[in-house]
Design a protein around this motif. Sequence first.
Motif, short mmCIF file in Angstrom:
data_model
loop_
_atom_site.label_atom_id
_atom_site.label_comp_id
_atom_site.label_asym_id
_atom_site.label_seq_id
_atom_site.Cartn_x
_atom_site.Cartn_y
_atom_site.Cartn_z
N LEU A 5 -7.65 21.04 -0.86
CA LEU A 5 -8.84 20.28 -1.25
C LEU A 5 -9.93 21.21 -1.77
N MET A 6 -10.52 20.83 -2.88
CA MET A 6 -11.64 21.57 -3.42
C MET A 6 -12.97 20.97 -2.98
N GLU A 7 -12.97 19.70 -2.62
CA GLU A 7 -14.16 19.02 -2.11
C GLU A 7 -13.75 18.09 -0.97
N GLU A 8 -14.71 17.73 -0.15
CA GLU A 8 -14.45 16.77 0.92
C GLU A 8 -14.17 15.40 0.30
N PRO A 9 -13.13 14.68 0.76
CA PRO A 9 -12.88 13.33 0.25
C PRO A 9 -14.09 12.42 0.46
N SER A 10 -14.35 11.56 -0.51
CA SER A 10 -15.51 10.66 -0.43
C SER A 10 -15.07 9.23 -0.69
N VAL A 11 -15.66 8.31 0.07
CA VAL A 11 -15.38 6.89 -0.11
C VAL A 11 -16.29 6.36 -1.21
N VAL A 12 -15.69 5.94 -2.33
CA VAL A 12 -16.47 5.50 -3.48
C VAL A 12 -17.06 4.12 -3.25
N GLY A 13 -16.28 3.22 -2.65
CA GLY A 13 -16.75 1.86 -2.40
C GLY A 13 -15.75 0.84 -2.90
N VAL A 14 -16.26 -0.38 -3.11
CA VAL A 14 -15.40 -1.48 -3.55
C VAL A 14 -15.06 -1.32 -5.02
N ASP A 15 -13.76 -1.40 -5.31
CA ASP A 15 -13.34 -1.26 -6.70
C ASP A 15 -13.05 -2.61 -7.34
N SER A 16 -12.39 -3.48 -6.61
CA SER A 16 -12.06 -4.79 -7.16
C SER A 16 -11.83 -5.78 -6.04
N MET A 17 -11.92 -7.08 -6.36
CA MET A 17 -11.66 -8.17 -5.42
C MET A 17 -10.84 -9.22 -6.17
N SER A 18 -9.72 -9.58 -5.59
CA SER A 18 -8.85 -10.55 -6.23
C SER A 18 -8.04 -11.26 -5.17
N GLY A 19 -8.02 -12.60 -5.24
CA GLY A 19 -7.27 -13.36 -4.26
C GLY A 19 -7.81 -13.12 -2.86
N GLY A 20 -6.96 -12.63 -1.98
CA GLY A 20 -7.41 -12.32 -0.63
C GLY A 20 -7.54 -10.84 -0.38
N THR A 21 -7.67 -10.04 -1.45
CA THR A 21 -7.67 -8.59 -1.32
C THR A 21 -8.95 -7.98 -1.86
N MET A 22 -9.52 -7.07 -1.08
CA MET A 22 -10.62 -6.24 -1.53
C MET A 22 -10.12 -4.79 -1.52
N VAL A 23 -10.22 -4.12 -2.65
CA VAL A 23 -9.69 -2.76 -2.79
C VAL A 23 -10.83 -1.75 -2.70
N MET A 24 -10.70 -0.82 -1.75
CA MET A 24 -11.65 0.27 -1.59
C MET A 24 -11.06 1.53 -2.24
N LYS A 25 -11.95 2.39 -2.74
CA LYS A 25 -11.52 3.61 -3.41
C LYS A 25 -11.98 4.85 -2.63
N ILE A 26 -11.07 5.82 -2.50
CA ILE A 26 -11.40 7.12 -1.92
C ILE A 26 -11.11 8.18 -2.98
N ALA A 27 -12.11 9.00 -3.31
CA ALA A 27 -11.98 10.01 -4.36
C ALA A 27 -11.55 11.34 -3.76
N LEU A 28 -10.59 11.98 -4.42
CA LEU A 28 -10.08 13.28 -3.99
C LEU A 28 -10.14 14.26 -5.15
N LYS A 29 -10.44 15.52 -4.86
CA LYS A 29 -10.42 16.58 -5.86
C LYS A 29 -9.66 17.75 -5.25
N THR A 30 -8.49 18.05 -5.84
CA THR A 30 -7.61 19.07 -5.29
C THR A 30 -7.31 20.13 -6.34
N GLY A 31 -6.56 21.13 -5.91
CA GLY A 31 -6.05 22.10 -6.86
C GLY A 31 -5.08 21.42 -7.81
N PRO A 32 -4.74 22.05 -8.92
CA PRO A 32 -3.89 21.43 -9.93
C PRO A 32 -2.55 20.99 -9.38
#
Length: 292
Positions: free
Chosen positions: A231-258
């Motif tokens: 990991l090059m940075e600490e993982p961060s929770v971006v927030g809600v990405d989309s909502m469809s039907g009965g699902t809410m999708v959350m996003k977690i951003a990662l930055k790693t080595g190549p």
Amino acid sequence: MTDLTQRLVYLAVVLAFALVLRVVLVFLIKRSVKALLARGPATQAGADPNLGTRTKMAIARASGLSIERQRQRVTTLGSLLRNVVDVVIAVITLLTVLSIIGIPMGPLLASAGVGGVALGFGAQSLVKDYLSGIFMLSEDQFGVGDLITVGDTKGTVLEVSLRVTKLRDPMGTVWYIRNGEILTLGNISQGFSAVLVDIPVAINEDPENVMAVLGRAVAGMQEDPQWADVLMEEPSVVGVDSMSGGTMVMKIALKTGPNQQWGVMREVRQRAQKALAEAGVRGPILYPSTPQ
């Protein structure tokens, strides 16, 4: 001094001068190669005193710069320069010797010019391959061990020569790609990899609560010895990405080595699933299908 003796003296002087010139140029090339190898790879960020040791190492790895890669590239270019010096000195010396002997140079140069033009037309692709290979090596576009994408082909570089680049794709097939045919190239092993991990939950869950749970789940991953070098940075929770039907999708951003994101993505999903289950956060709501 007879004419024959004079010509022999001229020949000796020309050959001695060519030999000395070659020795001097080869010596300079070797010294330059040795100096470049001794200096080693460096990056501006790696020399920044405000950065920590771990960050410097991560940036150096992410930039695709290594001592072995630098050695291969500099050694190849040094060998190329020595070959160019040998060919140029040999051609000029041969023409000078023929002129001293008394062979007419006009017809010879004219014939060589016509032959060179014909050879140039016939070897355009070969010259193009070699020139492209020289520029790719000098610009350090990729090296052995890099994961690259060339057109529709994606694979690991096995060998780089001035004419051909050899790749092995994930299925094990070895591809031989002429350097002159490489118009667009993507190097996955240079820089860094940035990805977003999808975490689906029930649509009627509290987004702020879910974000807090996920934030605690991935907190401190960069300090974990297992992932500290990835990991090059600490993982961060971006927030809600989309909502469809009965699902809410959350996003977690990662930055790693190549090309090092795959293991971290699996770990993040595992931690997220465990934390959500312990916090009582429900998964996606599956509505029954409507009968036809």
